[in-house]
Scaffold this active site. Structure first.
Site, short mmCIF file in Angstrom:
data_model
loop_
_atom_site.label_atom_id
_atom_site.label_comp_id
_atom_site.label_asym_id
_atom_site.label_seq_id
_atom_site.Cartn_x
_atom_site.Cartn_y
_atom_site.Cartn_z
N LYS A 53 76.46 -39.05 99.49
CA LYS A 53 76.60 -38.73 98.06
C LYS A 53 77.94 -39.25 97.59
CE LYS A 53 74.24 -36.57 94.79
NZ LYS A 53 72.77 -36.49 94.68
P1 NAD Z 1 71.25 -35.85 83.84
O1 NAD Z 1 72.71 -36.08 83.67
O2 NAD Z 1 70.28 -36.85 83.36
O3 NAD Z 1 70.82 -34.45 83.17
C1 NAD Z 1 71.47 -33.25 83.41
C2 NAD Z 1 71.15 -32.34 82.21
O4 NAD Z 1 71.63 -31.03 82.47
C3 NAD Z 1 71.80 -32.82 80.92
O5 NAD Z 1 70.87 -32.70 79.86
C4 NAD Z 1 72.95 -31.82 80.74
O6 NAD Z 1 73.29 -31.61 79.37
C5 NAD Z 1 72.33 -30.58 81.33
N1 NAD Z 1 73.29 -29.56 81.73
C6 NAD Z 1 74.50 -29.72 82.32
N2 NAD Z 1 75.07 -28.51 82.51
C7 NAD Z 1 74.19 -27.59 82.05
C8 NAD Z 1 74.17 -26.17 81.98
N3 NAD Z 1 75.19 -25.46 82.43
N4 NAD Z 1 73.09 -25.59 81.45
C9 NAD Z 1 72.05 -26.30 81.01
N5 NAD Z 1 72.00 -27.62 81.03
C10 NAD Z 1 73.05 -28.26 81.56
O7 NAD Z 1 71.05 -35.55 85.41
P2 NAD Z 1 69.73 -35.63 86.27
O8 NAD Z 1 69.71 -36.94 86.95
O9 NAD Z 1 68.56 -35.17 85.47
O10 NAD Z 1 70.04 -34.55 87.41
C11 NAD Z 1 69.82 -33.15 87.24
C12 NAD Z 1 69.76 -32.48 88.60
O11 NAD Z 1 68.75 -33.11 89.38
C13 NAD Z 1 71.03 -32.56 89.44
O12 NAD Z 1 71.13 -31.39 90.22
C14 NAD Z 1 70.77 -33.74 90.34
O13 NAD Z 1 71.53 -33.69 91.54
C15 NAD Z 1 69.30 -33.54 90.60
N6 NAD Z 1 68.59 -34.75 91.06
C16 NAD Z 1 68.55 -35.88 90.30
C17 NAD Z 1 67.84 -36.98 90.75
C18 NAD Z 1 67.71 -38.26 89.96
O14 NAD Z 1 66.97 -39.14 90.41
N7 NAD Z 1 68.30 -38.38 88.79
C19 NAD Z 1 67.19 -36.92 91.99
C20 NAD Z 1 67.22 -35.73 92.72
C21 NAD Z 1 67.93 -34.66 92.24
#
Ligand code: NAD
Length: 363
Positions: A53
């Site tokens: 990561k």
């Molecule tokens: P992203 O940046 O696209 O979206 C994150 C969202 O969460 C945003 O809309 C942000 O405003 C919101 N957010 C942040 N803090 C918040 C809070 N306290 N309350 C409510 N909303 C909040 O990120 P993403 O890629 O969608 O990732 C989200 C989660 O999924 C993370 O934990 C990440 O590790 C996990 N993840 C992502 C992927 C991927 O392919 N993008 C894969 C596996 C896991």
């Protein structure tokens, strides 16, 4: 001056794989934990990868496009000795985008003197990205929710869904569950949430977020705080923002039939205990959100072979890999009478342990 990290957790099963996060709260320990999660996730779904990561402690929303490019190219230069198509392949996570992956690929390629698209996944399709990668994690969340609902006898037709974190993962899973007939009744982002018990159109909410920067003030919905949103009565709750959203404190007030972890680590261990006692099934992150790394693997394979697949092929292969893993976890939890998370970890850690055993110790 910004601080950034890249952690390799395990190289036993193959090159390391894991996203890069840009967020003001990024710390060394967070990145280390997320790298370990990637090891178990890749192992669970049978990919030939170990876990890694990366993260930079920065708020990308405060940076101009050129500052973001500058930050990314410098970070990519700093970690370029750690990454390679054979050794460590980064991808997007919170706060990073396909454009940022393109800058990383370009920076690395400039150092090498030739184009090296397979050094990073989640790239735009124009430069060797895979069809279906942007939607992959949300698609996997939808598949996990659909499969769990079937096993629990929960009809998806009209089922109410609440999503915390309407970013890449949350918005795609919301749109795909809406397409399956679910009612997405509440969604949120870092600025707050919106709620309509009759259901919201997730694509319109996404358009509104694109125009205004947040889902808040979406017409026809009431405002809710992120804390209230997690406690709304619903059939399926999908925390897909950041770690530690549901704790031992608020878990007793969660009113849902099923939790699908879109985010990594959205439940604390205390929350797990409370929800297990309350018999609310939790589809764990390393299974529910593995769709992203599975399609990242496809992108890497396509790049190495210089042979690209259609979106239908990508989606079909995703389902072919994710569904058996889902049923193996369900069966393991059933046989051992343990929570699904423990069932998933037993499978994931056993595979890595077995590989260490077979490889032996050098020299
Ligand atoms: P992203 O940046 O696209 O979206 C994150 C969202 O969460 C945003 O809309 C942000 O405003 C919101 N957010 C942040 N803090 C918040 C809070 N306290 N309350 C409510 N909303 C909040 O990120 P993403 O890629 O969608 O990732 C989200 C989660 O999924 C993370 O934990 C990440 O590790 C996990 N993840 C992502 C992927 C991927 O392919 N993008 C894969 C596996 C896991």
């Amino acid at each position: 001056m910004f601080t950034g990290y890249r952690i390799h957790h395990s190289t036993v099963l193959g090159p390391t794989k894991g996203g890069i996060r840009y967020h003001p709260d990024v710390t060394l320990n967070e990145v280390r934990a997320l790298a370990m999660w990637m090891t178990w996730k890749c192992s669970l779904v049978g990919l030939p990868y170990g876990g890694a990561k990366g993260g930079v402690t920065a708020d990308p929303k405060q940076l101009s496009a050129s500052e973001l490019e500058h930050l990314t190219r410098r970070y990519a230069t700093e970690i370029s000795l750690m990454m390679s198509p054979e050794g460590d392949i980064p991808a997007p996570d919170v706060g990073t985008t396909p454009q940022i992956m393109a800058w990383i690929m370009d920076t690395y390629s400039m150092h090498r003197g030739y184009s090296t698209p397979s050094v990073v996944t989640g790239k735009p399709v124009e430069i060797g990205g895979s069809y279906g990668r942007v939607e992959a994690t949300g698609r996997g969340v939808m598949l996990a929710a659909r499969e769990a609902a079937t096993l629990l006898g929960l009809s998806l037709n009209g089922a109410s869904v609440v999503i915390q974190g309407f970013g890449n993962v949350g918005s795609v899973s919301g749109c795909l569950l809406h397409d399956l007939g679910c009612r997405v009744i509440a969604v949120s982002d870092s600025r707050g949430g919106i709620f309509n018990p009759k259901g919201l159109d997730p694509r319109e909410a996404l358009n509104h977020k694109g125009r205004t920067g947040s889902v808040v003030a979406f017409p026809g919905a009431d405002r809710v705080s992120n804390e209230e949103l997690l406690e709304l009565p619903c059939d399926i709750l999908i925390p897909s923002a950041l770690e530690g959203a549901i704790t031992g404190e608020n878990a007793p007030r969660v009113k849902t039939h099923l939790i699908v972890e879109g985010a990594n680590g959205p439940l604390t261990p205390d929350a797990d205990k409370v929800l297990y006692d309350r018999q609310i099934p939790v589809i764990p992150d390393i299974l529910a959100n593995a769709g992203g790394v599975i399609v990242s693997y496809f992108e890497w394979v396509q790049g190495l072979q210089q042979f690209f697949w259609s979106e239908e092929e990508v989606n079909a292969h995703l389902e072919r890999i994710l569904m058996p893993a889902f049923h193996q976890v369900w069966q393991m939890a059933d046989e051992r009478k343990v929570p699904l998370r423990l069932g998933a970890l037993i499978r994931a850690i056993s595979r890595v342990a077995n590989a260490i055993h077979i490889r032996g110790i050098y020299p």
